[in-house]
Each structure stands twice: as structure tokens, then as C-alpha cells.
Design a protein around this motif. Structure first.
Motif, PDB file in Angstrom:
ATOM      1  N   VAL A 109      46.692  57.297  42.838  1.00  0.00           N
ATOM      2  CA  VAL A 109      47.588  56.166  42.605  1.00  0.00           C
ATOM      3  C   VAL A 109      47.499  55.781  41.135  1.00  0.00           C
ATOM      4  CG1 VAL A 109      48.032  53.730  43.111  1.00  0.00           C
ATOM      5  CG2 VAL A 109      47.341  55.292  44.954  1.00  0.00           C
ATOM      6  N   PRO A 110      48.595  55.868  40.379  1.00  0.00           N
ATOM      7  CA  PRO A 110      48.564  55.477  38.964  1.00  0.00           C
ATOM      8  C   PRO A 110      48.339  53.974  38.820  1.00  0.00           C
ATOM      9  CG  PRO A 110      50.520  56.786  39.493  1.00  0.00           C
ATOM     10  CD  PRO A 110      49.912  56.355  40.794  1.00  0.00           C
ATOM     11  N   VAL A 111      47.345  53.591  38.049  1.00  0.00           N
ATOM     12  CA  VAL A 111      47.058  52.176  37.831  1.00  0.00           C
ATOM     13  C   VAL A 111      46.820  51.924  36.343  1.00  0.00           C
ATOM     14  CG1 VAL A 111      46.018  51.908  40.114  1.00  0.00           C
ATOM     15  CG2 VAL A 111      44.555  52.409  38.155  1.00  0.00           C
ATOM     16  N   ARG A 112      46.979  50.678  35.960  1.00  0.00           N
ATOM     17  CA  ARG A 112      46.616  50.239  34.616  1.00  0.00           C
ATOM     18  C   ARG A 112      45.512  49.209  34.786  1.00  0.00           C
ATOM     19  NH1 ARG A 112      48.451  46.413  30.220  1.00  0.00           N
ATOM     20  NH2 ARG A 112      49.661  45.267  31.758  1.00  0.00           N
ATOM     21  N   VAL A 113      44.335  49.516  34.320  1.00  0.00           N
ATOM     22  CA  VAL A 113      43.184  48.623  34.468  1.00  0.00           C
ATOM     23  C   VAL A 113      43.088  47.716  33.237  1.00  0.00           C
ATOM     24  CG1 VAL A 113      40.682  48.499  34.733  1.00  0.00           C
ATOM     25  CG2 VAL A 113      41.975  50.301  35.896  1.00  0.00           C
ATOM     26  N   ILE A 114      43.002  46.417  33.485  1.00  0.00           N
ATOM     27  CA  ILE A 114      42.980  45.433  32.406  1.00  0.00           C
ATOM     28  C   ILE A 114      41.691  44.624  32.495  1.00  0.00           C
ATOM     29  CG2 ILE A 114      44.194  43.515  31.300  1.00  0.00           C
ATOM     30  CD1 ILE A 114      46.691  44.404  32.903  1.00  0.00           C
ATOM     31  N   GLU A 115      40.899  44.663  31.448  1.00  0.00           N
ATOM     32  CA  GLU A 115      39.658  43.895  31.411  1.00  0.00           C
ATOM     33  C   GLU A 115      39.863  42.654  30.552  1.00  0.00           C
ATOM     34  OE1 GLU A 115      36.253  45.987  29.932  1.00  0.00           O
ATOM     35  OE2 GLU A 115      34.891  44.695  31.053  1.00  0.00           O
ATOM     36  N   TYR A 116      39.390  41.528  31.037  1.00  0.00           N
ATOM     37  CA  TYR A 116      39.504  40.267  30.301  1.00  0.00           C
ATOM     38  C   TYR A 116      38.229  39.472  30.514  1.00  0.00           C
ATOM     39  CZ  TYR A 116      40.608  38.270  34.894  1.00  0.00           C
ATOM     40  OH  TYR A 116      40.550  37.877  36.217  1.00  0.00           O
ATOM     41  N   GLU A 117      38.070  38.419  29.749  1.00  0.00           N
ATOM     42  CA  GLU A 117      36.856  37.616  29.863  1.00  0.00           C
ATOM     43  C   GLU A 117      36.957  36.675  31.048  1.00  0.00           C
ATOM     44  OE1 GLU A 117      33.740  35.067  27.157  1.00  0.00           O
ATOM     45  OE2 GLU A 117      35.333  36.241  26.232  1.00  0.00           O
ATOM     46  N   ALA A 118      36.118  36.888  32.046  1.00  0.00           N
ATOM     47  CA  ALA A 118      36.133  36.061  33.254  1.00  0.00           C
ATOM     48  C   ALA A 118      35.485  34.712  32.976  1.00  0.00           C
ATOM     49  CB  ALA A 118      35.406  36.760  34.384  1.00  0.00           C
ATOM     50  N   ASP A 119      35.991  33.693  33.635  1.00  0.00           N
ATOM     51  CA  ASP A 119      35.439  32.347  33.540  1.00  0.00           C
ATOM     52  C   ASP A 119      34.998  31.948  34.937  1.00  0.00           C
ATOM     53  OD1 ASP A 119      34.834  29.686  33.296  1.00  0.00           O
ATOM     54  OD2 ASP A 119      36.741  29.102  32.380  1.00  0.00           O
ATOM     55  N   GLU A 120      33.696  31.931  35.186  1.00  0.00           N
ATOM     56  CA  GLU A 120      33.201  31.671  36.527  1.00  0.00           C
ATOM     57  C   GLU A 120      33.523  30.264  37.012  1.00  0.00           C
ATOM     58  OE1 GLU A 120      29.250  32.887  37.393  1.00  0.00           O
ATOM     59  OE2 GLU A 120      29.482  34.848  36.438  1.00  0.00           O
ATOM     60  N   SER A 121      33.894  29.383  36.094  1.00  0.00           N
ATOM     61  CA  SER A 121      34.291  28.043  36.496  1.00  0.00           C
ATOM     62  C   SER A 121      35.778  27.983  36.834  1.00  0.00           C
ATOM     63  CB  SER A 121      33.979  27.032  35.383  1.00  0.00           C
ATOM     64  OG  SER A 121      34.820  27.250  34.255  1.00  0.00           O
ATOM     65  N   ASP A 122      36.493  29.060  36.553  1.00  0.00           N
ATOM     66  CA  ASP A 122      37.931  29.117  36.836  1.00  0.00           C
ATOM     67  C   ASP A 122      38.306  30.547  37.203  1.00  0.00           C
ATOM     68  OD1 ASP A 122      40.635  28.868  37.059  1.00  0.00           O
ATOM     69  OD2 ASP A 122      41.011  28.328  34.966  1.00  0.00           O
ATOM     70  N   LEU A 123      38.230  30.855  38.485  1.00  0.00           N
ATOM     71  CA  LEU A 123      38.556  32.195  38.979  1.00  0.00           C
ATOM     72  C   LEU A 123      39.972  32.254  39.543  1.00  0.00           C
ATOM     73  CD1 LEU A 123      35.168  32.957  40.772  1.00  0.00           C
ATOM     74  CD2 LEU A 123      35.933  33.807  38.545  1.00  0.00           C
ATOM     75  N   SER A 124      40.815  31.331  39.092  1.00  0.00           N
ATOM     76  CA  SER A 124      42.166  31.231  39.623  1.00  0.00           C
ATOM     77  C   SER A 124      43.080  32.330  39.113  1.00  0.00           C
ATOM     78  CB  SER A 124      42.769  29.870  39.247  1.00  0.00           C
ATOM     79  OG  SER A 124      42.998  29.812  37.841  1.00  0.00           O
ATOM     80  N   ALA A 125      44.183  32.525  39.825  1.00  0.00           N
ATOM     81  CA  ALA A 125      45.210  33.475  39.410  1.00  0.00           C
ATOM     82  C   ALA A 125      45.860  33.021  38.108  1.00  0.00           C
ATOM     83  CB  ALA A 125      46.259  33.605  40.506  1.00  0.00           C
ATOM     84  N   VAL A 126      45.934  31.721  37.891  1.00  0.00           N
ATOM     85  CA  VAL A 126      46.521  31.184  36.657  1.00  0.00           C
ATOM     86  C   VAL A 126      45.727  31.669  35.448  1.00  0.00           C
ATOM     87  CG1 VAL A 126      47.012  29.074  35.343  1.00  0.00           C
ATOM     88  CG2 VAL A 126      47.490  29.164  37.803  1.00  0.00           C
ATOM     89  N   HIS A 127      44.399  31.610  35.556  1.00  0.00           N
ATOM     90  CA  HIS A 127      43.545  32.071  34.462  1.00  0.00           C
ATOM     91  C   HIS A 127      43.693  33.569  34.257  1.00  0.00           C
ATOM     92  CE1 HIS A 127      40.094  32.426  31.794  1.00  0.00           C
ATOM     93  NE2 HIS A 127      39.647  33.400  32.562  1.00  0.00           N
ATOM     94  N   ALA A 128      43.714  34.324  35.344  1.00  0.00           N
ATOM     95  CA  ALA A 128      43.861  35.778  35.240  1.00  0.00           C
ATOM     96  C   ALA A 128      45.184  36.148  34.594  1.00  0.00           C
ATOM     97  CB  ALA A 128      43.746  36.413  36.628  1.00  0.00           C
ATOM     98  N   ALA A 129      46.254  35.465  34.988  1.00  0.00           N
ATOM     99  CA  ALA A 129      47.576  35.746  34.436  1.00  0.00           C
ATOM    100  C   ALA A 129      47.617  35.474  32.935  1.00  0.00           C
ATOM    101  CB  ALA A 129      48.635  34.908  35.158  1.00  0.00           C
ATOM    102  N   ALA A 130      47.088  34.323  32.536  1.00  0.00           N
ATOM    103  CA  ALA A 130      47.093  33.957  31.118  1.00  0.00           C
ATOM    104  C   ALA A 130      46.234  34.913  30.295  1.00  0.00           C
ATOM    105  CB  ALA A 130      46.602  32.519  30.955  1.00  0.00           C
TER     106      ALA A 130
END
Length: 218
Positions: free
Chosen positions: A65-86
Motif C-alpha cells: 500500500v503506497p503511503v506517505r509517512v509524516i513525522e512531526y513533534e508530538a505534544d503529549e498535552s494535546d493529542l488532538s486531530a487539530v494539533h496533528a493537522a496543524a
């Protein structure tokens, strides 16, 4: 080693660099790096590195399955989709979260729901679609033991055991969606039809508008 077809899927970079299938190292978005060897992901500069390997990424590779893996800085105090999207530069409506539930109060009767990050799960609709009288979220402390994943890093692919999976029908309106790649701070972008096939997911209307307090993503 990645096949050329897979490389072609990953050859476009947010920084504007296009590798056109050239064989150069990947950076942490799972794409090709810019000539300078780095790429801007939101406000973060991520240096070149191999694509992180998690059980979810390995499962995608196993299933081709072709995927694009994106790494970003996680914030354990904010694991929301809003944070991931931004953080990932992906529209919120294309970020999907993975939830694990128990059916009819039976300890081993588990199922997975994949819904838009800004929406909340409609338990009654999921119960009806899955053929159960009642479904309820598992306890958070059970998540790792049952799936091998933690809150904020739960992927619909690569769980300890493959579970019946239900994908919200809204996913098929998009060309690509992003789900957790199996670790906090790691998203995996792919065609929702590929996800449906890889997870063996049943598609249906299982989400609704979120209440005032946003449901946290797994």
C-alpha cells in the motif's frame, strides 16, 4: 528496498522538491529531501532520515500500500486531530482517528472505528452497522495490551490482532486521508480505498458532529 512504483508515490515534497523517481535518501515525511537535505514541516525543519518503521508502516509495506509517512513533534498535552493537522500541514477534514471498542460487554469482542478527527463516534450507528446490540469504548489502560499501540499513536493497521474495522463513509470523499502510523508524532497518508482494502473495513455512516469538548484522538 522500496520498489520504483512506491518511490514514485512519494516523490512530491511540501518544500517543492520533485525527485522524479531519483534514488536519494528519504527524509522524515517519507518523501524525498530538498537539495539542501531538509524540508519545512509547518514551523519545524526536519533533517534527512529514513522513513520511521512501525508495525503500521511495515503492514502497509507488506500489503504494498503506497503511503506517505509524516513525522512531526508530538505534544503529549494535546493529542488532538487539530494539533496533528496543524503540525502536518494537512486539512483537518482529512485527518482520521482510530478508536477501539468492545461489543455487547464481551471481553474479547473487539472492533475498530476510523472516523474524522473533528467528529465523534456515533455508538448507536456503529452498533447497528456491526450487528451488535451495544458497543462502548475500551478503557484507556487496556489499549496497549490489546493493540500494541498507545493513545495518540493508535493505527488501524498493524495491531497485535486484526480486528473487525469500520470506516466512516466520509473517508471515500477524499483522494487521500491521514491516520496514525502507529506512534505519537507520526501520521500516514494514503488513499482511503487502499486503507479500506488493507484493513478489510466495512464502510458506513458512523460519525456525528462533535460536542463542545473535542474528543481526543488515539
Amino acid at each position: 528496498m522500496r520498489r520504483r512504483e512506491d518511490i514514485a508515490e512519494l516523490s512530491s515534497c511540501p518544500c517543492g522538491f520533485s525527485a522524479a523517481g531519483a534514488s536519494v535518501p528519504f527524509h522524515r515525511t517519507g518523501e524525498f529531501p530538498s537539495a539542501a537535505g531538509r524540508c519545512m514541516i509547518g514551523r519545524e525543519v526536519i533533517e534527512m532520515a529514513k522513513t520511521p518503521k512501525t508495525n503500521a508502516v511495515r503492514e502497509a509495506e507488506r500489503l504494498r500500500v503506497p503511503v506517505r509517512v509524516i513525522e512531526y513533534e508530538a505534544d503529549e498535552s494535546d493529542l488532538s486531530a487539530v494539533h496533528a493537522a496543524a503540525s502536518c500541514g494537512i486539512p483537518l477534514e482529512r485527518i482520521y482517528k482510530t478508536l477501539v471498542l468492545r461489543a455487547d460487554g464481551r471481553a474479547k469482542e473487539l472492533l475498530v472505528a476510523v472516523i474524522p478527527g473533528a467528529m465523534e463516534l456515533d455508538l448507536k450507528k456503529l452498533a447497528a452497522l456491526s450487528g451488535h446490540d451495544k458497543v462502548e469504548m475500551i478503557r484507556m489502560k487496556e489499549l496497549f495490551e490489546l493493540t500494541g499501540y498507545v493513545r495518540g499513536g493508535c493505527s488501524p493497521l498493524g495491531m497485535k490482532k486484526k480486528l473487525p474495522t469500520f470506516l466512516d463513509e466520509s473517508a471515500l470523499r477524499h483522494g487521500r486521508i491521514a491516520v496514525s502510523a502507529g506512534r505519537r508524532g507520526l501520521q500516514m497518508e494514503l488513499d482511503p480505498r487502499d486503507l479500506q482494502k488493507a484493513a478489510g473495513a466495512t464502510v458506513g455512516a458512523i460519525s456525528r458532529e462533535a460536542a463542545k469538548e473535542e474528543e481526543k484522538t488515539w
